[in-house]
Design a protein around this motif. Sequence first.
Motif, PDB file in Angstrom:
ATOM      1  N   VAL A  59       0.865  -1.220   0.043  1.00  0.00           N
ATOM      2  CA  VAL A  59       0.039   0.074   0.067  1.00  0.00           C
ATOM      3  C   VAL A  59       0.777   1.266  -0.060  1.00  0.00           C
ATOM      4  O   VAL A  59       1.858   1.397   0.826  1.00  0.00           O
ATOM      5  N   LYS A  60       0.618   2.095  -0.948  1.00  0.00           N
ATOM      6  CA  LYS A  60       0.956   3.387  -0.970  1.00  0.00           C
ATOM      7  C   LYS A  60       0.235   4.456  -0.913  1.00  0.00           C
ATOM      8  O   LYS A  60      -0.718   4.624  -1.890  1.00  0.00           O
ATOM      9  N   ASN A  61      -0.011   5.545   0.008  1.00  0.00           N
ATOM     10  CA  ASN A  61      -1.056   6.408  -0.015  1.00  0.00           C
ATOM     11  C   ASN A  61      -0.645   7.940   0.264  1.00  0.00           C
ATOM     12  O   ASN A  61       0.610   8.213   1.382  1.00  0.00           O
ATOM     13  N   VAL A  62      -0.996   8.837  -0.333  1.00  0.00           N
ATOM     14  CA  VAL A  62      -0.831  10.203  -0.112  1.00  0.00           C
ATOM     15  C   VAL A  62      -2.175  10.999   0.140  1.00  0.00           C
ATOM     16  O   VAL A  62      -2.864  10.816  -1.018  1.00  0.00           O
ATOM     17  N   SER A  63      -2.310  11.689   1.257  1.00  0.00           N
ATOM     18  CA  SER A  63      -3.501  12.764   1.256  1.00  0.00           C
ATOM     19  C   SER A  63      -4.656  11.798   0.996  1.00  0.00           C
ATOM     20  O   SER A  63      -5.709  12.330   0.447  1.00  0.00           O
ATOM     21  N   GLY A  64      -5.075  10.665   1.701  1.00  0.00           N
ATOM     22  CA  GLY A  64      -6.308   9.859   1.406  1.00  0.00           C
ATOM     23  C   GLY A  64      -6.386   9.032   2.594  1.00  0.00           C
ATOM     24  O   GLY A  64      -5.292   8.607   3.236  1.00  0.00           O
ATOM     25  N   ASP A  65      -7.478   8.638   2.852  1.00  0.00           N
ATOM     26  CA  ASP A  65      -7.598   7.858   4.045  1.00  0.00           C
ATOM     27  C   ASP A  65      -7.823   6.405   3.361  1.00  0.00           C
ATOM     28  O   ASP A  65      -8.833   6.210   2.542  1.00  0.00           O
ATOM     29  N   VAL A  66      -7.084   5.132   4.091  1.00  0.00           N
ATOM     30  CA  VAL A  66      -7.227   3.873   3.531  1.00  0.00           C
ATOM     31  C   VAL A  66      -7.910   3.040   4.596  1.00  0.00           C
ATOM     32  O   VAL A  66      -7.443   3.029   5.941  1.00  0.00           O
ATOM     33  N   GLU A  67      -8.918   2.288   4.414  1.00  0.00           N
ATOM     34  CA  GLU A  67      -9.456   1.441   5.377  1.00  0.00           C
ATOM     35  C   GLU A  67      -9.346  -0.118   4.643  1.00  0.00           C
ATOM     36  O   GLU A  67      -9.926  -0.170   3.574  1.00  0.00           O
TER      37      GLU A  67
END
Lengths: 176, 318
Positions: B223-231
């Motif tokens: 998982v790679k995430n920028v400026s977002g919410d991950v569930e």
Amino acid sequence: MKDKKQQLDAMIHEHQQQDSGVTPPADLWAGIESRLEERPVQQTATPIATKWWFAGGLSAVAASLMTVAVIVGLQSPVTKQPDVSEWYLLAQQMNQAQHQQVDAMASGYQLAGYEMTQNNYIESLASLRNAKQQLLLSMQENGGDAQMIDMLRWINEQEIQLLKHAYQQQPVLEEI
Amino acid sequence: MKTVSLLASALLASASFMAFAQQSVDKTLDVSAGTRVYLNNERGELEVITHDKDQVRLVGTLDKRAEDLIFELRGNGVRIEVRTPEQNGWSYNDEDGSELTLYMPESSPLKVEGVSMDVNASDLSGGTDITLVSGDIKLTNASQNVLLKTVSGDIDASQLAGEVVLETVSGDIKDVENNANRAKYQAVSGDLEVRSNALRRFELQNVSGDVRMKLPTIDDGQVKNVSGDVELHLGLSDTATLDASSVSGDLLFRFSDDVNASFNLKANAGGDIINELTADKAEESRWGTASSLQFSAGSGAAQVKVSTVSGSIEIKRD
């Protein structure tokens, strides 16, 4: 008896001649002696007392510097920032290279007449750049690790891809 | 008199061009099993329907600006191309675009490219590759390699199998009833929803959007995430590896089964770590700007590594 006396005189004379040794063909002693006499003259050019003063001064300065360094180190352990890590230095290098590449790309597209018009691209690019700054700041403060470098690499890739999408208008058609 | 005849010729030429631009099309080619189908159309709508015949058939109306239609068998593939004059800018009117229905064998691989076109396809088992600049993609019941990519549009997928790659910039992705073994999702400025009972390996890349994934027990997750919410709702096999990195976004992991994993969690720049799996608590760094938590749950067999900058990490049981 006289013969014995004469024999003794002859032996003494012979011994005296043998004891004189071999005389060298040239007398070199005068030159050797003069060289030996020059050395004490040179030694007197640097007084021993001056050298000791110089060495003593250097030691005192070094000791003072070490004392100051130790005192500063002991007195401010909490306010001292951690050393800049290799990960952060690598991140900085990556960031500089990325900056140059992005600038070159944007200039190239703009020279070719393309414009970035859609707001969502601009916002997403801003998000990526903001994330990159936060990542770098965190690495500066805490050192960073391989996972953060990988994240930075990915963010840089996303920035390039997004720039391409933002400027390019049509897909490249492929032959079947 | 000569001028009048010239004007009449021009009018006739214009009328004939308009007639061609709006013309209907109904063309068919006989093909062998496994023949690839390639379709390129600039704007409009495309519907893909599979049938039992060894034929490729194109029905509909062409783009008003169409100059030519290529519909031919080339090598082991059918090439369909609606040719229009090159145009710069985005002043398209979709109502003037092509309205096409493509009938093709279910086992044939399909590749579609378009600029401003919506695509609706179903029941493709030979592999599907759809790339659009601006347009929505709807795909149902497809297997083998599935690649759906749209720059500015939504992806609505269901019952995908095989290896799946879904990408969008400025659009939402919805992938439900996913039966794929492996999937990659990439979304920028859009939300992502995934529901699967089969996915074992996945890769998620998200920028500026919210993500919700409900997965079965997995073997590998990235998982790679920028400026977002991950569930994420998921289980971990004993050999599983889960790596997640996030900047300016929150990560929530809800584990559905008993967890046997070693956790290595790290939050930088004021991020929080909330552990509801065990009683272990995160420790703050010496400088107070970071915190970390390492612990094992169950046998500790699987590996979970999560890192965030300016965001929270929350792990709990589902």
